[in-house]
Design an enzyme around this catalytic site. Structure first.
Site, PDB file in Angstrom:
ATOM      1  CB  CYS A 219       0.797   6.020  11.693  1.00 54.65           C
ATOM      2  SG  CYS A 219       1.361   7.578  11.071  1.00 54.65           S
TER       3      CYS A 219
ATOM      4  CD  GLU B 120      -2.963  -1.100   2.269  1.00 55.99           C
ATOM      5  OE1 GLU B 120      -4.144  -1.287   1.977  1.00 55.99           O
ATOM      6  OE2 GLU B 120      -2.588  -0.907   3.439  1.00 55.99           O
TER       7      GLU B 120
ATOM      8  CB  CYS C 190       2.898   7.617   3.237  1.00 62.59           C
ATOM      9  SG  CYS C 190       3.387   6.499   4.556  1.00 62.59           S
TER      10      CYS C 190
ATOM     11  CB  CYS D 100       6.213  -2.037  16.555  1.00 56.74           C
ATOM     12  SG  CYS D 100       7.894  -1.615  16.036  1.00 56.74           S
TER      13      CYS D 100
ATOM     14  CB  CYS E 243       2.818  -1.571  14.067  1.00 59.93           C
ATOM     15  SG  CYS E 243       2.870  -1.213  12.296  1.00 59.93           S
TER      16      CYS E 243
ATOM     17  CB  CYS F 286       7.114  -4.611   8.916  1.00 60.52           C
ATOM     18  SG  CYS F 286       8.412  -3.739   9.832  1.00 60.52           S
TER      19      CYS F 286
END
Ligand code: SAH
Length: 370
Positions: free
Chosen positions: A347, A94, A117, A128, A131, A124
């Site tokens: 985010c 994305e 962005c 975290c 996230c 990933c």
């Protein structure tokens, strides 16, 4: 022997010059091709009309220009647009286009600019705790061409060919976990014959992969730096940002102290605010102490909540109290307005289903934009 066509999307200008020279062609055509691709948005060699027909034909047999395809485009009520892109191997990422709100930047003459962005990985590896992208795990790195390709697709798809834009490497992935491709992408983006994006308009956000951060400090093309700090104690950051167990806060901040900054430049520290976890006045005061001696500004990110994320967003009052403690002690602080939350473009909300797990019906539905 099967010779694979050369993918111009992956080439820096000198690479393309060399590839042309290897074919016995003049190097200057590389500049023309770059201008077509990056300044005019033309990726079909046959349409590059300042090259002779014979040359276009010959190059068409030797080169390709791969470009991510747009599977779905969603627009938020606040004007933020999120693209779901498909890469040449069928994987999805994305990318987001965020219009600047002119009211936020009365000082900017061209406050109507947009920020792209970009993703740097499919998924990933950093995991975290707050996230969504981290929940996917890592599938693979993006290539430099795929990182730059997101810009080409955003510019073309949203009709922004003559517009100036900023870039934040804050989409899916950890850019310093894909160092070489990310740096190569910055070089391609910066080329004056192409998009000519100065590194001053690029911000790289990282959890602090220390060896890569040290390497970044030596790069000729250096983007602005944002550090995802999120916590003020080693024990807590170990839990929230697991890479902290390897490269702790102290080491990370020492690397930041050594990081070469130009006049008036500062490092941004991002701080996701989690209710009753890291949002207390003591946290704020510890943060001030940690950042002393660093040319820093702090960007508070009140958590974007999502199903499966075991934290809550603090109240505005708690965020403001935290911000006030920082600013009273001389730390520049801003609160990030989350953009595009209604389309899950904010985010930590970027997530794609792997093409393997998506059922064919679902895939078709996605392709049809439903
Ligand atoms: N991997 C890089 C790039 C991602 S940037 C990095 O971590 O810095 C995305 C930013 O959004 C990071 O600061 C990240 O910590 C933050 N973020 C992640 N999940 C979030 C959430 N649910 N709400 C608000 N911010 C979040």
């Amino acid at each position: 022997m099967v010779t694979h066509p050369i993918d111009i999307a992956e080439a820096e200008l000198p690479d393309l010059e060399q590839a042309l020279a290897d074919l016995g062609r003049p190097r200057f055509h590389a500049r023309q091709i770059f201008q077509w691709i990056y300044k005019r948005g033309v990726t079909d060699l046959a349409l590059m009309t300042d090259l002779s027909l014979e040359l276009r034909d010959a190059l068409g047999r030797q080169f390709t220009i791969s470009t991510p395809s747009v599977v779905r485009q969603e627009r938020s009520v606040d004007g933020t647009t999120k693209l779901l892109l498909q890469l040449s191997d069928g994987k999805h990422i994305e990318s987001v286009c965020i219009p600047e709100n002119p009211a936020d930047h009365p000082e900017l003459a061209d406050a109507d600019r947009v920020t792209f962005c970009l993703s740097t990985q499919v998924g990933c590896a950093m995991k975290c705790a707050f996230c969504l992208t981290g929940k996917m795990g890592i599938d693979r790195n993006l290539t430099a061409g795929e990182i730059v390709g997101q810009v080409r697709v955003l510019v073309a798809g949203l009709g922004l060919l003559d517009k100036r834009f900023n870039i934040v490497l804050m989409g899916m992935g950890e850019p310093l976990h894909n160092y070489d491709a990310t740096m190569k992408a910055l070089r391609i983006l910066a080329d004056e014959h192409g998009l000519a994006v100065s590194p001053r308009r690029v911000t790289l956000s990282t959890v602090g992969v220390l060896p890569a951060l040290e390497r970044l400090a030596t790069e000729p093309l250096m983007p602005n730096l944002a550090i995802s700090l999120h916590s003020t104690t080693e024990a807590q950051r170990d839990l929230l940002v697991p890479i902290n167990r390897k490269y702790g806060i102290e080491e990370l901040l020492n690397a930041c102290r050594r990081f070469p900054l130009k006049r008036r430049e500062r490092i941004t520290f991002e701080y996701v605010m989690l209710k009753d976890v890291n949002d207390t006045p003591e946290d704020a005061r510890r943060l001030v102490r940690l950042l002393s001696g660093i040319r820093a500004k702090v960007n508070l990110l009140p958590l974007n909540e999502a199903a499966g994320i075991p934290f809550e967003r603090p109240s505005d009052a708690a965020v403001n109290r935290f911000a006030r403690i920082l600013s009273e002690r001389g730390v520049t602080v801003s609160v990030r307005k989350s953009r595009g939350r209604d389309i899950r473009a904010a985010c930590g909300q970027l997530i794609t289903e792997s093409s393997r797990s998506a059922a064919p019906g679902r895939r078709l539905a996605m392709a049809m934009g439903t």
